[in-house]
Write a protein that holds these residues in place. Structure first.
Motif, PDB file in Angstrom:
ATOM      1  N   LYS A 131       5.865 -10.796   6.547  1.00 40.54           N
ATOM      2  CA  LYS A 131       7.221 -10.662   6.504  1.00 40.54           C
ATOM      3  C   LYS A 131       7.586  -9.534   5.661  1.00 40.54           C
ATOM      4  O   LYS A 131       8.363  -8.857   6.092  1.00 40.54           O
ATOM      5  CB  LYS A 131       8.013 -12.098   5.944  1.00 40.54           C
ATOM      6  N   GLN A 132       7.020  -9.696   4.364  1.00 36.17           N
ATOM      7  CA  GLN A 132       7.452  -8.644   3.395  1.00 36.17           C
ATOM      8  C   GLN A 132       6.925  -7.063   3.842  1.00 36.17           C
ATOM      9  O   GLN A 132       7.606  -5.978   3.394  1.00 36.17           O
ATOM     10  CB  GLN A 132       6.508  -9.027   1.938  1.00 36.17           C
ATOM     11  N   CYS A 133       5.676  -7.075   4.495  1.00 37.65           N
ATOM     12  CA  CYS A 133       5.114  -5.540   4.667  1.00 37.65           C
ATOM     13  C   CYS A 133       5.355  -5.188   5.994  1.00 37.65           C
ATOM     14  O   CYS A 133       5.123  -3.806   6.181  1.00 37.65           O
ATOM     15  CB  CYS A 133       3.615  -5.731   4.288  1.00 37.65           C
ATOM     16  N   THR A 134       5.611  -5.832   7.038  1.00 36.87           N
ATOM     17  CA  THR A 134       5.659  -5.291   8.317  1.00 36.87           C
ATOM     18  C   THR A 134       7.346  -5.531   8.907  1.00 36.87           C
ATOM     19  O   THR A 134       7.455  -5.109   9.944  1.00 36.87           O
ATOM     20  CB  THR A 134       4.928  -5.647   9.255  1.00 36.87           C
ATOM     21  N   GLY A 135       7.789  -6.365   7.966  1.00 37.13           N
ATOM     22  CA  GLY A 135       9.508  -6.428   8.582  1.00 37.13           C
ATOM     23  C   GLY A 135       9.088  -7.657   9.652  1.00 37.13           C
ATOM     24  O   GLY A 135      10.278  -7.798  10.486  1.00 37.13           O
ATOM     25  N   ASN A 136       8.082  -8.461   9.653  1.00 39.65           N
ATOM     26  CA  ASN A 136       7.899  -9.595  10.459  1.00 39.65           C
ATOM     27  C   ASN A 136       7.720  -8.755  11.912  1.00 39.65           C
ATOM     28  O   ASN A 136       8.424  -9.489  12.935  1.00 39.65           O
ATOM     29  CB  ASN A 136       9.146 -10.571  10.465  1.00 39.65           C
ATOM     30  N   TYR A 137       6.904  -8.010  12.084  1.00 37.50           N
ATOM     31  CA  TYR A 137       6.608  -7.372  13.336  1.00 37.50           C
ATOM     32  C   TYR A 137       6.252  -8.229  14.463  1.00 37.50           C
ATOM     33  O   TYR A 137       5.498  -9.172  14.123  1.00 37.50           O
ATOM     34  CB  TYR A 137       5.787  -6.068  13.087  1.00 37.50           C
ATOM     35  N   THR A 138       6.633  -8.018  15.540  1.00 43.56           N
ATOM     36  CA  THR A 138       6.296  -9.060  16.704  1.00 43.56           C
ATOM     37  C   THR A 138       5.208  -8.477  17.775  1.00 43.56           C
ATOM     38  O   THR A 138       4.920  -9.417  18.641  1.00 43.56           O
ATOM     39  CB  THR A 138       7.497  -9.586  17.446  1.00 43.56           C
ATOM     40  N   TYR A 179       0.818  -1.072  -0.155  1.00 44.85           N
ATOM     41  CA  TYR A 179       0.009  -0.089  -0.014  1.00 44.85           C
ATOM     42  C   TYR A 179       0.920   1.294  -0.109  1.00 44.85           C
ATOM     43  O   TYR A 179       0.497   2.306   0.466  1.00 44.85           O
ATOM     44  CB  TYR A 179      -1.088   0.030   1.256  1.00 44.85           C
ATOM     45  N   GLY A 180       1.995   1.217  -0.553  1.00 47.06           N
ATOM     46  CA  GLY A 180       2.836   2.325  -0.624  1.00 47.06           C
ATOM     47  C   GLY A 180       3.436   2.815   0.721  1.00 47.06           C
ATOM     48  O   GLY A 180       3.921   3.947   0.818  1.00 47.06           O
ATOM     49  N   LYS A 181       3.313   1.871   1.780  1.00 43.19           N
ATOM     50  CA  LYS A 181       4.018   2.449   3.133  1.00 43.19           C
ATOM     51  C   LYS A 181       5.042   1.409   3.390  1.00 43.19           C
ATOM     52  O   LYS A 181       5.225   0.441   3.105  1.00 43.19           O
ATOM     53  CB  LYS A 181       2.740   2.085   4.112  1.00 43.19           C
ATOM     54  N   THR A 182       5.767   1.968   4.287  1.00 36.39           N
ATOM     55  CA  THR A 182       6.960   1.422   5.056  1.00 36.39           C
ATOM     56  C   THR A 182       6.426   0.487   6.121  1.00 36.39           C
ATOM     57  O   THR A 182       5.212   0.523   6.214  1.00 36.39           O
ATOM     58  CB  THR A 182       8.078   2.382   5.893  1.00 36.39           C
ATOM     59  N   ALA A 183       7.382  -0.532   6.579  1.00 33.55           N
ATOM     60  CA  ALA A 183       6.780  -1.495   7.457  1.00 33.55           C
ATOM     61  C   ALA A 183       6.306  -0.687   8.907  1.00 33.55           C
ATOM     62  O   ALA A 183       5.304  -1.146   9.238  1.00 33.55           O
ATOM     63  CB  ALA A 183       7.969  -2.349   7.854  1.00 33.55           C
ATOM     64  N   GLY A 232       5.216   2.282   8.859  1.00 32.88           N
ATOM     65  CA  GLY A 232       3.921   3.084   8.671  1.00 32.88           C
ATOM     66  C   GLY A 232       2.817   2.122   8.590  1.00 32.88           C
ATOM     67  O   GLY A 232       1.804   2.491   9.106  1.00 32.88           O
ATOM     68  N   LEU A 233       3.043   0.833   8.136  1.00 32.99           N
ATOM     69  CA  LEU A 233       1.869  -0.064   8.290  1.00 32.99           C
ATOM     70  C   LEU A 233       1.554  -0.559   9.675  1.00 32.99           C
ATOM     71  O   LEU A 233       0.473  -0.543   9.926  1.00 32.99           O
ATOM     72  CB  LEU A 233       2.036  -1.372   7.360  1.00 32.99           C
ATOM     73  N   VAL A 234       2.442  -0.695  10.492  1.00 30.69           N
ATOM     74  CA  VAL A 234       2.459  -0.960  11.730  1.00 30.69           C
ATOM     75  C   VAL A 234       1.659   0.063  12.706  1.00 30.69           C
ATOM     76  O   VAL A 234       0.723  -0.299  13.363  1.00 30.69           O
ATOM     77  CB  VAL A 234       3.779  -1.375  12.594  1.00 30.69           C
ATOM     78  N   ALA A 235       2.128   1.177  12.446  1.00 33.76           N
ATOM     79  CA  ALA A 235       1.200   2.527  12.880  1.00 33.76           C
ATOM     80  C   ALA A 235      -0.031   2.545  12.425  1.00 33.76           C
ATOM     81  O   ALA A 235      -0.883   2.750  13.235  1.00 33.76           O
ATOM     82  CB  ALA A 235       1.992   3.824  12.467  1.00 33.76           C
ATOM     83  N   TRP A 236      -0.291   2.286  11.426  1.00 36.00           N
ATOM     84  CA  TRP A 236      -1.986   2.286  11.066  1.00 36.00           C
ATOM     85  C   TRP A 236      -2.445   0.960  11.486  1.00 36.00           C
ATOM     86  O   TRP A 236      -3.738   1.381  11.961  1.00 36.00           O
ATOM     87  CB  TRP A 236      -1.672   2.188   9.310  1.00 36.00           C
ATOM     88  N   MET A 237      -2.117  -0.066  11.702  1.00 38.10           N
ATOM     89  CA  MET A 237      -2.787  -1.005  12.444  1.00 38.10           C
ATOM     90  C   MET A 237      -2.812  -0.730  13.927  1.00 38.10           C
ATOM     91  O   MET A 237      -4.019  -0.980  14.317  1.00 38.10           O
ATOM     92  CB  MET A 237      -2.051  -2.469  12.227  1.00 38.10           C
ATOM     93  N   LYS A 238      -1.720  -0.344  14.634  1.00 35.85           N
ATOM     94  CA  LYS A 238      -1.976   0.260  15.904  1.00 35.85           C
ATOM     95  C   LYS A 238      -3.215   1.276  16.050  1.00 35.85           C
ATOM     96  O   LYS A 238      -3.960   1.218  17.093  1.00 35.85           O
ATOM     97  CB  LYS A 238      -0.713   0.856  16.434  1.00 35.85           C
ATOM     98  N   ASP A 239      -3.319   2.225  15.198  1.00 37.73           N
ATOM     99  CA  ASP A 239      -4.457   3.163  14.996  1.00 37.73           C
ATOM    100  C   ASP A 239      -5.956   2.586  14.836  1.00 37.73           C
ATOM    101  O   ASP A 239      -7.054   2.940  15.633  1.00 37.73           O
ATOM    102  CB  ASP A 239      -4.150   4.067  13.933  1.00 37.73           C
ATOM    103  N   PHE A 240      -5.849   1.638  14.135  1.00 43.23           N
ATOM    104  CA  PHE A 240      -7.092   0.667  13.897  1.00 43.23           C
ATOM    105  C   PHE A 240      -7.321   0.088  15.074  1.00 43.23           C
ATOM    106  O   PHE A 240      -8.337   0.165  15.694  1.00 43.23           O
ATOM    107  CB  PHE A 240      -7.144  -0.230  12.785  1.00 43.23           C
TER     108      PHE A 240
END
Length: 284
Positions: A219-226, A183-187, A189-197
């Motif tokens: 893995k590809q889009c969040t850097g395998n965030y834990t 979605y054109g976001k960094t890892a 940025g996507l993690v922050a978006w999900m936290k917001d949701f």
């Protein structure tokens, strides 16, 4: 003798016009590149144009493949379920119940512009035959904020009530059907978006949302965030005979979407626990 500067003043507009032409040409070329059509680097992406074709797993099958065939036979420590969206139309819930299906997830919304026109038949119909049911939201993180989409979801079917038969809402995070995979976001940025949701959804409903995502996309889009594994139950799509590797942060999956080609309704799921544990998830 007067000095005439008309030549320099005429040359300058021609120079600017030439530069403008170059920029317009480059912009036109960029719009022809894969994944850039409709991109808006200085604002949100356009609203989804075919939300009826986007459902939990619609992009998983395209990007990761769909291995046909049934999962191992269910055990006493599992519960059979389905997930549906508008592409399923009016669902024969009694047939599914008679076949052993005991829970369902129903697509409610996408972005902040789409609601499933079959939602009432699917959400209420599953409940009326005795199933435990829940709603899910198909995320488009490039069109609006996580908070905006959580509010829209909660306002259009994604709420929760402690009636013993309503599951917490689920957030569907998968490959972008409209452009760049992430979605054109960094890892970050996507993690922050999900936290917001998630924060907004919990403030609205009192529940931590389920997350639907595949290990490869994660893995590809969040850097395998834990950071979500201890709080948000995992609904994992993997088509074949086992759930396989999990995204980082989760020690076990809660729901496994094991095929998109089942009978009656293609998308089949299995709750990882006995029926009383499914009831406990519903009760919070």
């Amino acid at each position: 003798m007067p000095v005439h500067r008309s030549g320099s003043s005429h040359r300058r507009p021609r120079s600017y016009a030439a530069l403008a032409g170059v920029f317009l040409t480059v912009a036109a070329l960029l719009l022809t590149l894969p994944g850039t059509a409709g991109a808006t680097p200085h604002g949100p992406a356009p609203e989804p144009t075919h939300p009826g074709l986007d459902w939990a797993g619609s992009q998983i099958a395209k990007h990761e493949g769909d291995a046909p065939g049934e999962a191992p036979p269910p055990s006493l420590a599992s519960v059979e379920g389905v997930d549906v969206s508008s592409h399923n139309g009016n669902v024969p819930w009694q047939t599914l119940w008679n076949g052993g299906v005991r829970f369902a997830y129903v697509k409610a919304t996408e972005s902040t512009s789409y609601t499933n026109p079959y939602f009432a038949q699917q959400y209420n119909g599953s409940y009326n035959v005795g199933m435990i049911r829940g709603a899910y939201h198909f995320a488009t993180p490039d069109t609006s904020s996580g908070a905006a989409q959580a509010d829209y979801f909660a306002d259009h079917g994604g709420g929760w009530s402690k009636d013993g038969r309503t599951l917490p809402g689920a957030l569907d995070m998968e490959y972008n059907p409209y452009g760049p995979t992430c979605y054109g976001k960094t890892a970050a940025g996507l993690v922050a978006w999900m936290k917001d949701f998630f924060a907004t959804y919990k403030a609205r409903t009192g529940r931590d949302a389920v997350i639907y995502t595949s290990t490869s996309w994660w893995k590809q889009c969040t850097g395998n965030y834990t950071g979500f594994g201890a709080v948000n139950p995992l609904w994992l799509p993997r088509y074949g005979t086992s759930a396989g590797e999990l995204p980082a942060g989760w020690d076990f999956h809660t729901i496994w979407q094991y095929t998109s080609s089942g009978t009656t309704v293609g998308d089949r799921n299995r709750f990882n626990g006995a029926y009383d544990r499914l009831q406990a998830l519903a009760n919070g």
